[in-house]
Scaffold this motif. Sequence first.
Motif, PDB file in Angstrom:
ATOM      1  N   LEU A 169       1.173  -1.561   0.149  1.00 50.03           N
ATOM      2  CA  LEU A 169      -0.422  -0.171  -0.044  1.00 50.03           C
ATOM      3  C   LEU A 169       1.063   1.375  -0.165  1.00 50.03           C
ATOM      4  O   LEU A 169       0.697   2.101  -0.370  1.00 50.03           O
ATOM      5  N   TYR A 170       1.844   1.367  -0.046  1.00 52.58           N
ATOM      6  CA  TYR A 170       2.640   2.798   1.252  1.00 52.58           C
ATOM      7  C   TYR A 170       3.546   2.598  -0.276  1.00 52.58           C
ATOM      8  O   TYR A 170       3.560   4.591  -1.309  1.00 52.58           O
ATOM      9  N   LYS A 171       3.935   1.480  -1.499  1.00 50.53           N
ATOM     10  CA  LYS A 171       4.726   1.818  -2.616  1.00 50.53           C
ATOM     11  C   LYS A 171       3.016   2.331  -3.224  1.00 50.53           C
ATOM     12  O   LYS A 171       3.677   2.865  -4.696  1.00 50.53           O
ATOM     13  N   VAL A 172       2.201   1.727  -3.174  1.00 51.82           N
ATOM     14  CA  VAL A 172       1.132   2.257  -4.639  1.00 51.82           C
ATOM     15  C   VAL A 172       1.006   4.058  -4.025  1.00 51.82           C
ATOM     16  O   VAL A 172       0.976   4.916  -4.581  1.00 51.82           O
ATOM     17  N   VAL A 173       0.837   3.882  -2.906  1.00 50.17           N
ATOM     18  CA  VAL A 173       0.323   5.530  -2.634  1.00 50.17           C
ATOM     19  C   VAL A 173       1.519   6.392  -2.660  1.00 50.17           C
ATOM     20  O   VAL A 173       0.984   7.285  -2.898  1.00 50.17           O
ATOM     21  N   THR A 174       2.376   6.233  -2.998  1.00 45.37           N
ATOM     22  CA  THR A 174       3.604   7.266  -2.938  1.00 45.37           C
ATOM     23  C   THR A 174       4.512   6.877  -4.099  1.00 45.37           C
ATOM     24  O   THR A 174       5.657   7.703  -4.686  1.00 45.37           O
ATOM     25  N   SER A 175       4.052   6.385  -5.715  1.00 51.12           N
ATOM     26  CA  SER A 175       4.394   6.383  -6.839  1.00 51.12           C
ATOM     27  C   SER A 175       3.343   7.429  -7.221  1.00 51.12           C
ATOM     28  O   SER A 175       3.097   8.081  -6.631  1.00 51.12           O
ATOM     29  N   GLY A 176       4.358   7.339  -8.139  1.00 50.47           N
ATOM     30  CA  GLY A 176       4.241   9.095  -9.360  1.00 50.47           C
ATOM     31  C   GLY A 176       2.393   9.583  -9.250  1.00 50.47           C
ATOM     32  O   GLY A 176       1.883  10.566  -8.986  1.00 50.47           O
ATOM     33  N   GLU A 177       2.166   8.479  -9.800  1.00 51.71           N
ATOM     34  CA  GLU A 177       0.209   8.575 -10.737  1.00 51.71           C
ATOM     35  C   GLU A 177      -0.546   9.071  -9.587  1.00 51.71           C
ATOM     36  O   GLU A 177      -1.556   9.969  -8.975  1.00 51.71           O
ATOM     37  N   VAL A 178      -0.705   8.216  -8.647  1.00 52.30           N
ATOM     38  CA  VAL A 178      -1.095   8.412  -7.536  1.00 52.30           C
ATOM     39  C   VAL A 178      -0.867   9.379  -6.815  1.00 52.30           C
ATOM     40  O   VAL A 178      -1.897   9.353  -5.986  1.00 52.30           O
ATOM     41  N   SER A 179       0.002   9.592  -6.202  1.00 49.48           N
ATOM     42  CA  SER A 179       0.869  10.399  -5.269  1.00 49.48           C
ATOM     43  C   SER A 179      -0.247  12.472  -5.907  1.00 49.48           C
ATOM     44  O   SER A 179      -0.612  12.894  -4.896  1.00 49.48           O
ATOM     45  N   ALA A 180       0.389  11.891  -7.618  1.00 51.92           N
ATOM     46  CA  ALA A 180       0.029  13.844  -7.622  1.00 51.92           C
ATOM     47  C   ALA A 180      -1.859  13.243  -8.299  1.00 51.92           C
ATOM     48  O   ALA A 180      -2.265  15.096  -7.486  1.00 51.92           O
ATOM     49  N   GLU A 181      -2.552  12.164  -7.775  1.00 49.28           N
ATOM     50  CA  GLU A 181      -4.021  12.203  -8.224  1.00 49.28           C
ATOM     51  C   GLU A 181      -4.350  12.915  -6.198  1.00 49.28           C
ATOM     52  O   GLU A 181      -5.233  13.403  -6.252  1.00 49.28           O
TER      53      GLU A 181
END
Length: 69
Positions: free
Chosen positions: A44-56
């Motif tokens: 979950l941390y990796k997904v949330v801190t990814s570029g696309e998800v973080s920008a959203e």
Amino acid sequence: MFKAVRARMGAMTGRARAARRDAGMVTSEYAMGIVAAVAFAVVLYKVVTSGEVSAELQDIVKRALDGGA
């Protein structure tokens, strides 16, 4: 009557021994649960801190602070 009491006590003692043998199972189940929870948290941390998800997420927060416009 003594035989009946002794048989009943023997059955109760056998159940107590069986319960003690299974005592370690609970600890190992908790350990596996903790390992699974930590693995899920890492994913979950990796997904949330990814570029696309973080920008959203930042966009959602900005819109919410601007009054939903």
